[in-house]
Design a protein around this motif. Structure first.
Motif, mmCIF file in Angstrom:
data_model
loop_
_atom_site.group_PDB
_atom_site.id
_atom_site.type_symbol
_atom_site.label_atom_id
_atom_site.label_comp_id
_atom_site.label_asym_id
_atom_site.label_seq_id
_atom_site.Cartn_x
_atom_site.Cartn_y
_atom_site.Cartn_z
ATOM 1 N N THR A 1 -12.285 3.442 -1.316
ATOM 2 C CA THR A 1 -12.884 2.396 -0.490
ATOM 3 C C THR A 1 -13.796 3.023 0.569
ATOM 4 O OG1 THR A 1 -11.114 2.414 1.143
ATOM 5 C CG2 THR A 1 -10.796 0.975 -0.761
ATOM 6 N N TRP B 1 -5.473 -3.605 -10.963
ATOM 7 C CA TRP B 1 -6.829 -4.061 -11.278
ATOM 8 C C TRP B 1 -7.320 -3.255 -12.471
ATOM 9 C CZ3 TRP B 1 -9.944 -7.332 -8.146
ATOM 10 C CH2 TRP B 1 -9.457 -7.597 -6.852
ATOM 11 N N ALA C 1 -11.833 1.522 -4.916
ATOM 12 C CA ALA C 1 -11.389 2.862 -4.527
ATOM 13 C C ALA C 1 -12.254 3.962 -5.162
ATOM 14 C CB ALA C 1 -9.940 3.033 -4.962
ATOM 15 N N SER D 1 -11.305 -8.551 -14.281
ATOM 16 C CA SER D 1 -10.499 -7.502 -13.661
ATOM 17 C C SER D 1 -9.122 -8.060 -13.316
ATOM 18 C CB SER D 1 -11.211 -7.010 -12.400
ATOM 19 O OG SER D 1 -10.590 -5.868 -11.925
ATOM 20 N N ARG E 1 -1.827 1.251 -4.622
ATOM 21 C CA ARG E 1 -2.968 0.441 -4.194
ATOM 22 C C ARG E 1 -4.276 1.241 -4.326
ATOM 23 N NH1 ARG E 1 -0.828 -4.229 -2.278
ATOM 24 N NH2 ARG E 1 -2.837 -4.886 -1.422
ATOM 25 N N SER E 2 -5.059 1.351 -3.241
ATOM 26 C CA SER E 2 -6.343 2.045 -3.391
ATOM 27 C C SER E 2 -6.188 3.570 -3.415
ATOM 28 C CB SER E 2 -7.297 1.619 -2.278
ATOM 29 O OG SER E 2 -6.755 1.954 -1.019
ATOM 30 N N HIS E 3 -4.984 4.081 -3.185
ATOM 31 C CA HIS E 3 -4.768 5.545 -3.223
ATOM 32 C C HIS E 3 -4.519 5.954 -4.679
ATOM 33 C CE1 HIS E 3 -3.441 5.684 1.299
ATOM 34 N NE2 HIS E 3 -4.552 5.028 1.099
ATOM 35 N N VAL F 1 -14.386 -2.346 -1.284
ATOM 36 C CA VAL F 1 -12.931 -2.327 -1.492
ATOM 37 C C VAL F 1 -12.552 -1.640 -2.805
ATOM 38 C CG1 VAL F 1 -12.477 -4.339 -0.052
ATOM 39 C CG2 VAL F 1 -12.842 -4.677 -2.501
ATOM 40 N N MET G 1 -17.707 0.685 -15.560
ATOM 41 C CA MET G 1 -16.355 1.147 -15.853
ATOM 42 C C MET G 1 -16.269 1.725 -17.263
ATOM 43 S SD MET G 1 -15.297 0.753 -12.934
ATOM 44 C CE MET G 1 -13.608 1.316 -12.976
ATOM 45 N N THR H 1 -10.815 -3.618 -14.751
ATOM 46 C CA THR H 1 -12.025 -4.325 -15.199
ATOM 47 C C THR H 1 -12.036 -4.381 -16.728
ATOM 48 O OG1 THR H 1 -13.319 -3.751 -13.255
ATOM 49 C CG2 THR H 1 -14.560 -4.107 -15.278
ATOM 50 N N PHE I 1 -6.550 2.869 -13.097
ATOM 51 C CA PHE I 1 -5.998 3.792 -12.102
ATOM 52 C C PHE I 1 -5.231 3.052 -10.989
ATOM 53 C CE2 PHE I 1 -9.360 7.450 -12.677
ATOM 54 C CZ PHE I 1 -8.861 7.692 -13.938
ATOM 55 N N SER I 2 -5.775 1.928 -10.513
ATOM 56 C CA SER I 2 -5.176 1.264 -9.346
ATOM 57 C C SER I 2 -3.843 0.634 -9.715
ATOM 58 C CB SER I 2 -6.116 0.173 -8.828
ATOM 59 O OG SER I 2 -7.351 0.750 -8.469
ATOM 60 N N LEU J 1 -11.295 1.992 -16.775
ATOM 61 C CA LEU J 1 -10.299 2.792 -16.054
ATOM 62 C C LEU J 1 -9.123 1.929 -15.623
ATOM 63 C CD1 LEU J 1 -12.504 4.858 -13.539
ATOM 64 C CD2 LEU J 1 -11.687 5.578 -15.798
ATOM 65 N N VAL K 1 -11.878 4.827 3.274
ATOM 66 C CA VAL K 1 -11.325 6.109 2.813
ATOM 67 C C VAL K 1 -12.457 7.136 2.700
ATOM 68 C CG1 VAL K 1 -10.279 7.254 0.817
ATOM 69 C CG2 VAL K 1 -9.281 5.137 1.699
#
Ligand SMILES: Cc1cc2nc3c(=O)[nH]c(=O)nc-3n(C[C@H](O)[C@H](O)[C@H](O)COP(=O)(O)OP(=O)(O)OC[C@H]3O[C@@H](n4cnc5c(N)ncnc54)[C@H](O)[C@@H]3O)c2cc1C
Length: 358
Positions: free
Chosen positions: A340, A129, A338, A180, A104-106, A336, A67, A131, A98-99, A96, A343
């Motif tokens: 994921t 999340w 992203a 995380s 969520r994961s998008h 899981v 990360m 890290t 981003f989530s 990062l 996806v």
């Protein structure tokens, strides 16, 4: 040093401070940073080699370093020289953010906001999340655009910024030392100069800068975990014997065949990783397809290989005598993260069928 701390990091869930300090001292946190910033200039190939080697011993350390490299890739492109130098030196750990709780994961469609507040910008968010949440010096942060059209804008947010709350500690199934945690932002003020890239251009940064680096490093981490699992499985199988037959586990053809399959799958994933890096370096036409494939393939294969490792080593693995359960748990995270695995399969299917990805 990293190997010596790995079991404790997993047992306690503590951030792998000593291991990250060792990487910094060796200059390796600057692997992806350019030489003019004091980095090693090794590019994604060199960073992947570091991550693969570290993950063979400690998945948590590999995750934190991955990360950092992803954040560093963005900062290399858009941050000022002082920040780039601090990141390259290892004194400034980044990551990062981003989530989010909403998207969520998008990650490409954040719901958090950036609003103008005099000569600064105000960030509000519920990040789900991050890290190294407690241990990083900065977050490479996504929000909705400030004023422009587009899906997102990227910011450099110092972790000491007032209004940030870290909802830790991390208590996870695997990668237990990766720190995380969810982080909320309420009225966090950053200067307008904290914008990384253009307003509204976050999607291009995510897909063009972050995705290739993240996918390759995440795959390298999965491969390192598989290599660590193969090594420990083979060692255990050669070392223990059944007293009735006098033969070692490795002398049983069934066991040898399992170990062979583990090794073949590990090498297949590593070969795909090598090809993906080669595609990136030469600008091959199939680069994006490879980038999407490599994270999904390595992540899925690592789950299979570490599952087989647990089976081969039997009750000894179940009781932590072989140290394999850590690899089994750590390997499950990639799927899981992203984008994921599911996806990615959707994106790859769209690419193969000639449909637009978004
Ligand atoms: C150890 C770890 C460290 C992390 N570190 C970071 C970090 O540093 N920074 C960061 O920004 N994020 C980080 N993440 C978050 C990660 O990237 C994902 O955003 C998060 O794991 C998604 O979890 P979720 O429950 O919100 O997923 P959800 O979006 O709720 O997904 C649940 C399930 O639905 C599936 N799914 C969702 N959408 C689709 C779709 N369109 N098509 C098909 N299937 C779909 C997913 O594949 C998944 O199986 C980390 C995650 C982990 C596990």
């Amino acid at each position: 040093m990293i190997a010596a701390h790995a079991t404790d990091v997993d047992r306690t869930g503590a951030f792998p401070e000593a291991s990250i300090a060792a990487l910094a001292a060796a200059g390796l946190l600057g692997a992806i940073s350019a030489e003019d910033a004091g980095g090693l200039g090794l590019g994604v190939r060199g960073a992947a080699e570091v991550i693969r080697r570290v993950a063979r011993e400690c998945g948590s350390t590999a995750m934190v370093a991955s990360m950092h490299y992803c954040g560093a890739a963005v900062l290399e492109k858009f941050a000022d020289t002082d920040t780039r130098k601090a990141v390259a030196s290892g004194a400034h750990l980044t990551t990062l953010a981003f989530s989010e709780a909403g998207s969520r994961s998008h990650f490409w469609a954040p719901v958090s906001t950036a609003t103008a507040g005099g000569d600064s910008v105000i960030l509000d968010a519920k990040k789900s999340w991050i890290t190294s949440a407690t241990n990083a010096a900065s977050y490479v942060w996504s929000s909705k655009p400030l004023a422009a059209d587009g899906l997102s804008t990227i910011w450099l947010v110092p972790t000491v910024a007032s209004g940030l709350t870290i909802h830790g500690p991390f208590e996870g199934l695997g990668l237990r030392g990766n720190d995380s945690s969810p982080v909320s932002a309420e009225g966090v003020r950053v200067p307008a100069s904290a914008m990384l890239g253009a307003d509204g251009a976050g999607f291009d940064v995510m897909m063009g800068v972050v995705l290739p680096v993240f996918s390759v490093l995440n795959a390298a981490c999965s491969i390192g975990l598989m290599e660590g699992a193969v090594e420990r499985t083979a060692k255990h199988a050669g070392a223990i014997r059944h007293s009735d037959s006098g033969s070692s586990l490795a002398e049983l053809p069934t066991i040898r065949a399992y170990i062979a399959r583990m090794r073949v799958k590990t090498d297949m994933a590593r070969t795909l990783l090598e090809d993906t890096i080669a595609a990136m370096e030469t600008g091959r036409e199939d680069t994006m397809l490879r980038v999407l494939e490599v994270k999904a393939a390595a992540g899925e294969t690592a789950v299979e290989v570490t599952d087989t490792a647990m089976r081969v080593c039997g009750g000894a693995a179940f009781r932590k005598e072989v140290g394999l359960d850590r690899y089994f748990r750590d390997a499950r995270a990639a799927g899981v993260m992203a984008p994921t695995t599911d996806v990615l399969y959707d994106f790859i299917g769209k690419a193969v069928c000639g449909l637009p990805l978004f």
